[in-house]
Design a protein around this motif. Structure first.
Motif, PDB file in Angstrom:
ATOM      1  N   LEU A   4       0.462   2.208   8.594  1.00 17.96           N
ATOM      2  CA  LEU A   4       0.323   3.402   7.759  1.00 17.96           C
ATOM      3  C   LEU A   4      -0.108   5.107   7.709  1.00 17.96           C
ATOM      4  O   LEU A   4       0.647   5.475   7.532  1.00 17.96           O
ATOM      5  CB  LEU A   4      -0.623   3.148   6.813  1.00 17.96           C
ATOM      6  CG  LEU A   4      -0.829   1.267   5.881  1.00 17.96           C
ATOM      7  CD1 LEU A   4      -1.934   0.565   5.033  1.00 17.96           C
ATOM      8  CD2 LEU A   4       0.524   1.840   4.711  1.00 17.96           C
TER       9      LEU A   4
ATOM     10  N   GLY B 115       0.535   6.504  -7.093  1.00 12.89           N
ATOM     11  CA  GLY B 115       0.102   6.938  -7.566  1.00 12.89           C
ATOM     12  C   GLY B 115      -0.693   6.818  -8.104  1.00 12.89           C
ATOM     13  O   GLY B 115      -1.269   7.147  -9.099  1.00 12.89           O
TER      14      GLY B 115
ATOM     15  N   ASN C 199       0.710   4.095  -3.495  1.00 14.58           N
ATOM     16  CA  ASN C 199       0.685   5.027  -2.726  1.00 14.58           C
ATOM     17  C   ASN C 199       2.114   6.234  -3.195  1.00 14.58           C
ATOM     18  O   ASN C 199       1.864   7.445  -3.971  1.00 14.58           O
ATOM     19  CB  ASN C 199       0.578   5.551  -1.282  1.00 14.58           C
ATOM     20  CG  ASN C 199       0.036   6.906  -1.162  1.00 14.58           C
ATOM     21  OD1 ASN C 199      -1.241   7.473  -1.134  1.00 14.58           O
ATOM     22  ND2 ASN C 199       0.822   7.575  -0.265  1.00 14.58           N
ATOM     23  N   GLU C 200       2.630   6.020  -3.179  1.00  9.70           N
ATOM     24  CA  GLU C 200       4.220   6.279  -4.041  1.00  9.70           C
ATOM     25  C   GLU C 200       3.665   6.508  -5.694  1.00  9.70           C
ATOM     26  O   GLU C 200       4.515   7.921  -6.080  1.00  9.70           O
ATOM     27  CB  GLU C 200       5.663   5.846  -3.224  1.00  9.70           C
ATOM     28  CG  GLU C 200       5.865   6.111  -2.350  1.00  9.70           C
ATOM     29  CD  GLU C 200       6.706   5.167  -0.856  1.00  9.70           C
ATOM     30  OE1 GLU C 200       7.168   4.040  -2.315  1.00  9.70           O
ATOM     31  OE2 GLU C 200       7.316   4.972   0.132  1.00  9.70           O
TER      32      GLU C 200
ATOM     33  N   THR D 220      -3.811   5.184  -7.495  1.00  8.91           N
ATOM     34  CA  THR D 220      -4.841   5.161  -6.852  1.00  8.91           C
ATOM     35  C   THR D 220      -5.630   6.806  -7.324  1.00  8.91           C
ATOM     36  O   THR D 220      -6.743   6.485  -7.577  1.00  8.91           O
ATOM     37  CB  THR D 220      -5.071   5.318  -5.199  1.00  8.91           C
ATOM     38  OG1 THR D 220      -4.166   5.870  -4.395  1.00  8.91           O
ATOM     39  CG2 THR D 220      -4.942   4.154  -4.753  1.00  8.91           C
ATOM     40  N   ASP D 221      -4.217   7.223  -7.978  1.00  3.97           N
ATOM     41  CA  ASP D 221      -4.674   8.787  -7.973  1.00  3.97           C
ATOM     42  C   ASP D 221      -5.093   8.598  -9.865  1.00  3.97           C
ATOM     43  O   ASP D 221      -6.431   9.451 -10.555  1.00  3.97           O
ATOM     44  CB  ASP D 221      -3.306   9.769  -8.806  1.00  3.97           C
ATOM     45  CG  ASP D 221      -3.349  10.112  -6.469  1.00  3.97           C
ATOM     46  OD1 ASP D 221      -3.855  10.454  -5.916  1.00  3.97           O
ATOM     47  OD2 ASP D 221      -2.127  10.579  -6.911  1.00  3.97           O
TER      48      ASP D 221
ATOM     49  N   VAL E  12      -2.345   7.742   4.452  1.00  6.28           N
ATOM     50  CA  VAL E  12      -2.127   6.558   3.591  1.00  6.28           C
ATOM     51  C   VAL E  12      -3.672   5.718   3.177  1.00  6.28           C
ATOM     52  O   VAL E  12      -3.610   5.187   1.916  1.00  6.28           O
ATOM     53  CB  VAL E  12      -0.580   6.080   3.628  1.00  6.28           C
ATOM     54  CG1 VAL E  12      -0.659   4.615   2.907  1.00  6.28           C
ATOM     55  CG2 VAL E  12       0.299   6.574   3.354  1.00  6.28           C
TER      56      VAL E  12
ATOM     57  N   HIS F 274      -8.214   2.009  -7.509  1.00  7.32           N
ATOM     58  CA  HIS F 274      -8.324   1.131  -6.012  1.00  7.32           C
ATOM     59  C   HIS F 274      -7.770   0.091  -5.629  1.00  7.32           C
ATOM     60  O   HIS F 274      -7.901  -1.285  -5.818  1.00  7.32           O
ATOM     61  CB  HIS F 274     -10.052   1.733  -5.983  1.00  7.32           C
ATOM     62  CG  HIS F 274     -10.318   2.801  -6.165  1.00  7.32           C
ATOM     63  ND1 HIS F 274     -10.324   3.673  -5.108  1.00  7.32           N
ATOM     64  CD2 HIS F 274     -11.870   2.688  -7.313  1.00  7.32           C
ATOM     65  CE1 HIS F 274     -11.074   4.404  -6.197  1.00  7.32           C
ATOM     66  NE2 HIS F 274     -12.310   3.879  -6.609  1.00  7.32           N
TER      67      HIS F 274
ATOM     68  N   ILE G 285       0.646  -1.387  -0.440  1.00  6.26           N
ATOM     69  CA  ILE G 285       0.192   0.157   0.180  1.00  6.26           C
ATOM     70  C   ILE G 285       0.654   1.159   0.036  1.00  6.26           C
ATOM     71  O   ILE G 285       0.338   1.904  -0.967  1.00  6.26           O
ATOM     72  CB  ILE G 285      -1.019   0.338   0.932  1.00  6.26           C
ATOM     73  CG1 ILE G 285      -1.720  -0.813   0.930  1.00  6.26           C
ATOM     74  CG2 ILE G 285      -1.700   1.323   1.631  1.00  6.26           C
ATOM     75  CD1 ILE G 285      -2.776  -1.099   2.150  1.00  6.26           C
ATOM     76  N   LYS G 286       2.036   1.592   0.834  1.00  4.97           N
ATOM     77  CA  LYS G 286       2.890   2.062   0.363  1.00  4.97           C
ATOM     78  C   LYS G 286       3.257   2.685  -0.979  1.00  4.97           C
ATOM     79  O   LYS G 286       3.621   3.609  -1.117  1.00  4.97           O
ATOM     80  CB  LYS G 286       3.878   1.762   1.980  1.00  4.97           C
ATOM     81  CG  LYS G 286       3.616   2.447   3.250  1.00  4.97           C
ATOM     82  CD  LYS G 286       4.865   2.000   3.931  1.00  4.97           C
ATOM     83  CE  LYS G 286       4.259   2.219   5.469  1.00  4.97           C
ATOM     84  NZ  LYS G 286       5.672   2.365   6.106  1.00  4.97           N
TER      85      LYS G 286
END
Length: 397
Positions: free
Chosen positions: A259, A238, A235-236, A240-241, A263, A245, A231-232
């Motif tokens: 987390l 991007g 997120n790094e 989910t941006d 996050v 999902h 997950i980290k």
């Protein structure tokens, strides 16, 4: 002749004095207390001790002792510990036992010895299927319930394409299998999957494959540090941006704390316990945190629950003989701060409510431990696999 007579008199004296009756009842708590699952398992020993203390530290006049060991997520080590505990140390029951491959290895030893294993922290549903046992139980969650509760909710919300990022061992394989079945049953499709080694530090290549699939859901069929790291890194990158999902199919409150809400916010997940559900869970958590200052997750709460019910059954049965105790465990409803009117089935599955949570946004949280909002309570008979579908050799359909 005189020696034999003397030995007999000594035995009779010991028996009369109750020395034999005072032999301790030993419980073993086994877990991956180091490595990728350490954060989700540390606290299980303290939870078992809380159950022991709750019954006064004794049962049938015998003092209760809690032993513990780290299986290091290795099936051969777990099996060796179980064998020694049962054969040498006189352990009557083993609990905890996270890591599915270890759980299956320990189950074989328990079956061979006719001893009790109450699994609270491994996921594979095979523990109540082909590997079910007359003296074993699966206490908290399993891959079917995780897939059924989280997977169904997301699939019914219109997420019809999935990509699986799966830990390459028994637990991950079982979870991918069960999620695929749920997604397909709800009209969706798993468009691809990739396997990763347990305890990997670099998820970049796996996440890039998942991103390239364009699937609406990237489902994480892993746990502990692997889930946190995936997950980290997502997120790094991007991910989910871009509109995809993440679905954390097995995630614990301890993972969310690790987390942080910025996050983890928005993640949907299934747990069997949350510290802030009601007054009972809050009071129990306050007691637990005096022993280990961390937020207890469902593994920790489940170890307390399984140990307490076992001790109640020993008392009710008047013996620690495994089959008699298991019969009482099935007869008595499970009632504690975690489970209300739970029922232990013949295949070893404890049927209890499961909860669908969503991780709060930072703006919704009232404090560092205020992490979940309850989306749905799913009754056990809807959450878990029907007993007739498990292929448990103990069950005659």
């Amino acid at each position: 002749m005189r020696q034999g007579l003397l030995a007999g008199l000594v035995l009779a004296a010991l028996s009369a004095s109750g020395a034999f009756a005072q032999a301790p009842l030993r419980i073993g708590v086994m877990g991956g207390f180091s490595g990728v699952y350490a954060d989700v398992t540390l606290g299980e020993v303290e939870a078992a001790q809380m159950a022991v203390d709750e019954v006064g530290g004794k049962v049938l006049g015998r003092p209760i002792e809690v032993l513990s060991a780290d299986h290091q997520n290795k099936p051969d080590i777990g099996a060796a510990i179980a064998r020694k505990w049962y054969d040498v140390d006189g352990v009557s029951m083993i609990t905890g036992i996270d890591t599915s491959s270890v759980a299956l290895a320990v189950r074989k030893i328990a079956q061979e010895k006719g001893r009790i294993d109450l699994n609270t922290a491994a996921g594979t549903v095979d523990l109540t299927g082909p590997a079910c046992s007359a003296t074993g139980a699966h206490w908290v969650f399993d891959t079917y319930a995780l897939a059924n509760v989280t997977g169904s909710a997301l699939a019914k919300a219109g997420n019809d394409t999935w990509y699986m990022l799966t830990a390459d061992y028994a637990f991950g394989h079982a979870l991918e299998r069960d999620v695929t079945a749920v997604v397909t049953a709800n009209g969706g499709k798993v468009v691809g999957s990739v396997k990763h080694p347990i305890s990997t530090q670099d998820f970049s290549s796996f996440l890039l494959q998942a991103q390239a699939s364009k699937a609406k859901i990237i489902a994480l069929a892993n746990a502990g540090g692997d889930t946190v790291n995936a997950i980290k890194q997502a997120n790094e990158f991007g991910i989910t941006d871009s509109g995809q999902h993440l679905a954390a199919l097995l995630m614990f409150s301890t993972d969310v704390i690790s987390l942080s809400l910025p996050v983890a916010q928005g993640l949907m997940l299934t747990e069997a316990f949350y510290w802030d559900l009601n007054d009972e869970t809050r009071a129990w958590t306050a007691k637990f945190r005096k022993l280990r200052d961390k937020l207890p997750n469902m593994n920790i709460a489940g170890t307390y629950s399984a140990t307490l019910h076992y001790l109640k059954a020993v008392q009710a049965a008047g013996t620690d003989e495994p089959k008699a105790v298991m019969a009482k465990m099935r007869e008595l409803p499970v009632n504690d701060m975690m489970t209300k009117n739970g029922k232990l089935r013949e295949d070893g599955r404890l049927v209890r409510d499961m909860y669908l949570f969503q991780v709060k946004k930072p703006s919704e949280s009232k404090g560092k431990d205020d992490i979940y909002k309850l989306i749905a309570t799913v009754p056990g008979d809807q959450a878990y696999r029907p007993m007739k579908d498990g292929n448990c050799p103990l069950i005659k359909n």
